[in-house]
Design a protein around this motif. Structure first.
Motif, short mmCIF file in Angstrom:
data_model
loop_
_atom_site.label_atom_id
_atom_site.label_comp_id
_atom_site.label_asym_id
_atom_site.label_seq_id
_atom_site.Cartn_x
_atom_site.Cartn_y
_atom_site.Cartn_z
N ARG A 33 0.81 -1.23 0.00
CA ARG A 33 0.00 0.00 0.00
C ARG A 33 0.84 1.27 0.00
NH1 ARG A 33 -3.82 -0.14 4.92
NH2 ARG A 33 -2.06 -1.21 5.90
N PHE A 34 1.98 1.24 0.72
CA PHE A 34 2.74 2.49 0.91
C PHE A 34 4.16 2.44 0.37
CE2 PHE A 34 -0.34 2.12 4.42
CZ PHE A 34 -1.10 3.25 4.18
N GLY A 35 4.60 1.26 -0.08
CA GLY A 35 5.93 1.16 -0.66
C GLY A 35 6.94 0.48 0.24
N PHE A 36 8.04 0.06 -0.39
CA PHE A 36 9.10 -0.69 0.29
C PHE A 36 9.72 0.10 1.43
CE2 PHE A 36 13.68 -1.59 0.58
CZ PHE A 36 13.65 -2.94 0.91
N ALA A 37 10.10 1.36 1.16
CA ALA A 37 10.79 2.17 2.18
C ALA A 37 9.92 2.40 3.40
CB ALA A 37 11.22 3.50 1.57
N ALA A 95 -9.98 0.38 -2.29
CA ALA A 95 -9.35 -0.50 -3.28
C ALA A 95 -8.92 0.26 -4.52
CB ALA A 95 -10.29 -1.64 -3.66
N GLY A 96 -8.70 1.56 -4.39
CA GLY A 96 -8.27 2.35 -5.54
C GLY A 96 -6.86 1.99 -5.95
N PRO A 97 -6.40 2.47 -7.10
CA PRO A 97 -5.04 2.17 -7.55
C PRO A 97 -4.01 2.73 -6.59
CG PRO A 97 -6.03 3.91 -8.88
CD PRO A 97 -7.13 3.34 -8.04
N ALA A 98 -2.86 2.05 -6.52
CA ALA A 98 -1.81 2.48 -5.60
C ALA A 98 -1.31 3.86 -5.97
CB ALA A 98 -0.64 1.49 -5.66
N PRO A 99 -1.15 4.76 -4.98
CA PRO A 99 -0.65 6.10 -5.28
C PRO A 99 0.80 6.07 -5.69
CG PRO A 99 -0.77 5.76 -2.91
CD PRO A 99 -1.39 4.55 -3.55
N ASP A 100 1.23 7.08 -6.42
CA ASP A 100 2.63 7.13 -6.81
C ASP A 100 3.09 8.58 -6.83
OD1 ASP A 100 0.84 7.54 -8.94
OD2 ASP A 100 2.44 7.28 -10.40
N GLY A 101 4.39 8.74 -7.07
CA GLY A 101 4.96 10.08 -7.18
C GLY A 101 4.94 10.83 -5.87
N GLY A 106 3.95 11.73 0.17
CA GLY A 106 3.24 12.43 1.23
C GLY A 106 2.44 11.49 2.10
N ILE A 107 1.79 10.51 1.47
CA ILE A 107 1.01 9.54 2.24
C ILE A 107 1.92 8.73 3.13
CG2 ILE A 107 -0.41 7.46 2.04
CD1 ILE A 107 -1.61 8.63 -0.48
N ARG A 108 3.05 8.30 2.61
CA ARG A 108 3.98 7.50 3.43
C ARG A 108 4.48 8.31 4.61
NH1 ARG A 108 5.83 5.62 -1.70
NH2 ARG A 108 7.55 7.10 -1.68
N GLY A 173 6.12 -7.60 -0.73
CA GLY A 173 4.89 -6.81 -0.70
C GLY A 173 4.88 -5.70 -1.73
N SER A 174 6.03 -5.05 -1.94
CA SER A 174 6.08 -3.95 -2.91
C SER A 174 5.84 -4.46 -4.33
CB SER A 174 7.43 -3.24 -2.83
OG SER A 174 8.50 -4.11 -3.19
N HIS A 175 6.31 -5.66 -4.63
CA HIS A 175 6.08 -6.23 -5.95
C HIS A 175 4.64 -6.73 -6.09
CE1 HIS A 175 10.38 -5.87 -6.34
NE2 HIS A 175 10.29 -6.26 -7.60
N LEU A 176 4.10 -7.24 -4.99
CA LEU A 176 2.69 -7.62 -5.03
C LEU A 176 1.82 -6.39 -5.25
CD1 LEU A 176 2.43 -10.28 -2.19
CD2 LEU A 176 2.14 -10.66 -4.63
N GLY A 177 2.25 -5.27 -4.65
CA GLY A 177 1.48 -4.05 -4.81
C GLY A 177 1.41 -3.63 -6.28
#
Length: 214
Positions: A33-37, A95-101, A106-108, A173-177
């Motif tokens: 949901r939020f990324g690897f880092a 269940a929206g698409p994963a945020p990016d950029g 900001g979400i993380r 998890g990041s790849h599953l995302g």
């Protein structure tokens, strides 16, 4: 402590670190949901809980959990209820698409403290973790030498290997995302993780002390 003993400890310890469990599942979910880092950084909450547990084991205070059915049951119940809470939250997650950029960054940033707190609570709410430290680490302590430095070394190695496990599960998890970027797939993934967290909570409630089961 002999190098031969450490060569036995490291692979055995890493097997424990990599075993699937509520915290590792949480790392997978957070990374998707939020990324690897973010998932790796949030793992600091889990490590903080384990530092406290290692200190408790080193001081011999974990015997309280072994001797007191009430203390064990209270901690176990609180931990299970928290897992149920996380499962409900994840089941109901958008269940929206994963945020990016920049938006994802900001979400993380905004969620990092909450994610770390979740990791801490899940780890601290599992009394089996303290019992593992109590039963596992002392096997590698040489009674002929000072116990405190040995516990410190073994505990430090455990935490390093746990961080590697956090990174490994977060990577998955990041790849599953990315794979579940489609909303329908993401919803399915969230609900599978929610079901597994709920099952872990149920297992925690049904668990018994080894002494009672013997």
């Amino acid at each position: 402590m002999s190098p031969e003993l450490l060569l036995v400890f490291v692979p055995a310890c890493f097997a424990l670190n990599m075993a699937p469990g509520p915290n590792n599942l949480l790392s997978v979910s957070n990374a998707s949901r939020f990324g690897f880092a973010a998932a790796c950084t949030a793992g600091a909450g889990r490590l903080a809980a384990f530092v406290g547990m290692i200190a408790i084991a080193a001081c011999g205070l974990a015997a309280v959990l072994q001797a007191s059915a009430l203390a064990f049951t209270v901690i176990k119940t609180v931990g299970a209820l928290y897992l149920f809470y996380l499962a409900i939250q994840l089941w109901r997650a958008p269940a929206g698409p994963a945020p990016d950029g920049a938006l994802a960054a900001g979400i993380r940033s905004a969620s990092l403290w909450r994610l770390a707190r979740q990791e801490f609570m899940v780890a601290a709410g599992n009394p089996k973790a303290i019992l593992i430290f109590t039963a596992f680490l002392p096997q590698f302590v040489n009674p002929a030498e000072a116990a405190a430095p040995q516990f410190a070394l073994l505990g430090a190695l455990f935490l390093v290997l746990e961080w590697v496990a956090i990174a490994a599960y977060a990577y998955m998890g990041s790849h599953l995302g990315k794979w579940f970027a489609v909303p329908a797939r993401r919803r399915l993934f969230n609900r599978i993780c929610a079901g597994l967290l709920g099952a872990a909570g149920g297992g925690l409630l049904l668990s018994r002390k080894a002494a009672d089961a013997a």
